[in-house]
Design a protein around this motif. Structure first.
Motif, PDB file in Angstrom:
ATOM      1  N   LEU A 265      43.559  30.412  44.918  1.00 54.97           N
ATOM      2  CA  LEU A 265      44.453  31.514  44.555  1.00 54.97           C
ATOM      3  C   LEU A 265      44.490  31.710  43.044  1.00 54.97           C
ATOM      4  O   LEU A 265      44.466  32.839  42.550  1.00 54.97           O
ATOM      5  N   ASN A 266      44.546  30.602  42.317  1.00 53.66           N
ATOM      6  CA  ASN A 266      44.526  30.705  40.855  1.00 53.66           C
ATOM      7  C   ASN A 266      43.215  31.300  40.362  1.00 53.66           C
ATOM      8  O   ASN A 266      43.192  32.105  39.424  1.00 53.66           O
ATOM      9  N   TYR A 267      42.121  30.906  41.000  1.00 55.31           N
ATOM     10  CA  TYR A 267      40.813  31.419  40.589  1.00 55.31           C
ATOM     11  C   TYR A 267      40.712  32.919  40.855  1.00 55.31           C
ATOM     12  O   TYR A 267      40.314  33.692  39.978  1.00 55.31           O
ATOM     13  N   VAL A 268      41.091  33.338  42.060  1.00 58.63           N
ATOM     14  CA  VAL A 268      41.023  34.764  42.387  1.00 58.63           C
ATOM     15  C   VAL A 268      42.017  35.555  41.536  1.00 58.63           C
ATOM     16  O   VAL A 268      41.740  36.683  41.130  1.00 58.63           O
ATOM     17  N   ALA A 269      43.167  34.944  41.242  1.00 57.84           N
ATOM     18  CA  ALA A 269      44.138  35.606  40.366  1.00 57.84           C
ATOM     19  C   ALA A 269      43.531  35.878  38.994  1.00 57.84           C
ATOM     20  O   ALA A 269      43.771  36.928  38.389  1.00 57.84           O
ATOM     21  N   SER A 270      42.727  34.940  38.503  1.00 59.47           N
ATOM     22  CA  SER A 270      42.096  35.137  37.192  1.00 59.47           C
ATOM     23  C   SER A 270      41.093  36.284  37.241  1.00 59.47           C
ATOM     24  O   SER A 270      40.900  37.001  36.252  1.00 59.47           O
ATOM     25  N   ILE A 271      40.460  36.475  38.411  1.00 56.81           N
ATOM     26  CA  ILE A 271      39.532  37.597  38.575  1.00 56.81           C
ATOM     27  C   ILE A 271      40.303  38.910  38.490  1.00 56.81           C
ATOM     28  O   ILE A 271      39.895  39.852  37.804  1.00 56.81           O
ATOM     29  N   PHE A 272      41.448  38.968  39.183  1.00 59.14           N
ATOM     30  CA  PHE A 272      42.261  40.178  39.135  1.00 59.14           C
ATOM     31  C   PHE A 272      42.812  40.417  37.734  1.00 59.14           C
ATOM     32  O   PHE A 272      42.929  41.554  37.288  1.00 59.14           O
ATOM     33  N   ALA A 273      43.140  39.331  37.055  1.00 62.02           N
ATOM     34  CA  ALA A 273      43.701  39.464  35.710  1.00 62.02           C
ATOM     35  C   ALA A 273      42.706  40.100  34.747  1.00 62.02           C
ATOM     36  O   ALA A 273      43.092  40.819  33.827  1.00 62.02           O
ATOM     37  N   ARG A 274      41.412  39.850  34.972  1.00 60.63           N
ATOM     38  CA  ARG A 274      40.415  40.452  34.086  1.00 60.63           C
ATOM     39  C   ARG A 274      39.902  41.779  34.633  1.00 60.63           C
ATOM     40  O   ARG A 274      38.978  42.374  34.082  1.00 60.63           O
ATOM     41  N   GLY A 275      40.502  42.212  35.747  1.00 62.67           N
ATOM     42  CA  GLY A 275      40.206  43.547  36.249  1.00 62.67           C
ATOM     43  C   GLY A 275      39.029  43.643  37.175  1.00 62.67           C
ATOM     44  O   GLY A 275      38.607  44.737  37.543  1.00 62.67           O
ATOM     45  N   ASP A 276      38.473  42.512  37.603  1.00 60.74           N
ATOM     46  CA  ASP A 276      37.328  42.536  38.511  1.00 60.74           C
ATOM     47  C   ASP A 276      37.845  42.472  39.934  1.00 60.74           C
ATOM     48  O   ASP A 276      38.088  41.408  40.474  1.00 60.74           O
ATOM     49  N   THR A 277      38.029  43.633  40.553  1.00 63.58           N
ATOM     50  CA  THR A 277      38.616  43.681  41.889  1.00 63.58           C
ATOM     51  C   THR A 277      37.620  44.163  42.925  1.00 63.58           C
ATOM     52  O   THR A 277      37.986  44.763  43.924  1.00 63.58           O
ATOM     53  N   LYS A 278      36.350  43.912  42.697  1.00 61.21           N
ATOM     54  CA  LYS A 278      35.329  44.346  43.662  1.00 61.21           C
ATOM     55  C   LYS A 278      35.637  43.757  45.024  1.00 61.21           C
ATOM     56  O   LYS A 278      35.768  42.561  45.180  1.00 61.21           O
ATOM     57  N   SER A 279      35.776  44.580  46.003  1.00 57.73           N
ATOM     58  CA  SER A 279      36.103  44.111  47.347  1.00 57.73           C
ATOM     59  C   SER A 279      34.890  44.147  48.242  1.00 57.73           C
ATOM     60  O   SER A 279      33.886  44.768  47.949  1.00 57.73           O
TER      61      SER A 279
END
Length: 231
Positions: free
Chosen positions: A214-228
């Protein structure tokens, strides 16, 4: 690269105070070992293996993002409501009827924005939307003839589209990006705990690894990389 090399690097990952290991720890060990591997003397070979590891990291990142997305969207009641709303609008659209608004009691045109927001999640182009909607209604009709009721789980593509749409709608309320902050409000923390419990229940994580991912994916969202995972 021999099986023994892989085994040794996994063993190296196990050395330390951490209670468990994760794939990134293993991949880091695998890459670090390439620098002094006795059977890899050519730089181009070393680069090829590093490129392969980069591909593995990217694929794993997609996997964990998808699992977190599915854990966030794993609210079956919410998916059922969204599916019911979609089907009501598709039925009205294909039969050239109107939809009764449950709040105002007024008859309205089918909600094209809602239908497209779901269909676009599985790359249904504008030119194919009518075909897709007719396919759904024909399938529901065939089930009805057999005395069966449609369930969104019966259609894998629609199920995926509904999950992705629900994830899009809910991710902001869960505020995953707040995980990378030192301050998380009680309501957000409770929602995060629900997602964590789903990761443990549905995807085989334990408490520590669920928190890590969750922390790792949260960091992805924090940098704006939300590719689904919509492909």
């Amino acid at each position: 690269i021999s099986p023994r090399y892989i085994q040794d690097k996994i063993s190296n990952s196990l050395v330390g105070e951490q209670p468990c290991i994760n794939p990134f720890m293993v991949m880091n060990e695998l890459e670090a070992g390439l620098s002094h591997h006795s059977l890899i003397s050519r730089e181009e070979d070393r680069k090829r293996y590093k490129d392969l590891l980069a591909m593995v990291r990217e694929e794993y990142e997609d996997i964990v993002k998808n699992e977190v997305q599915r854990a966030i969207a794993a609210d079956e009641e919410a998916i059922s409501r969204l599916c019911g709303n979609y089907i009501d609008n598709v039925k009205a659209y294909t039969q050239k009827e109107k939809v009764r608004n449950p709040y105002t009691g007024q008859d309205e045109e089918p909600d094209e924005r809602l239908m497209r927001s779901i269909e676009e999640k599985i790359n249904i182009p504008e030119s194919r939307k009518d075909d897709f909607r007719r396919e759904i209604m024909n399938y529901i009709g065939a089930l009805a003839v057999e005395g069966k009721t449609f369930d969104y789980r019966m259609n894998e593509r629609l199920h995926k589209a509904l999950e992705l749409k629900l994830f899009e709608d809910q991710k902001d309320s869960i505020k995953l990006t707040s995980l990378v902050s030192t301050v998380v409000d009680k309501d957000t923390q409770e929602k995060i705990e629900v997602v964590k419990s789903r990761l443990i229940r549905d995807f085989g994580y334990d408490e520590i690894s669920a928190t890590d991912v969750l922390n790792y994916v949260a960091s992805i969202f924090a940098r704006g990389d939300t590719k689904s995972q919509e492909s």
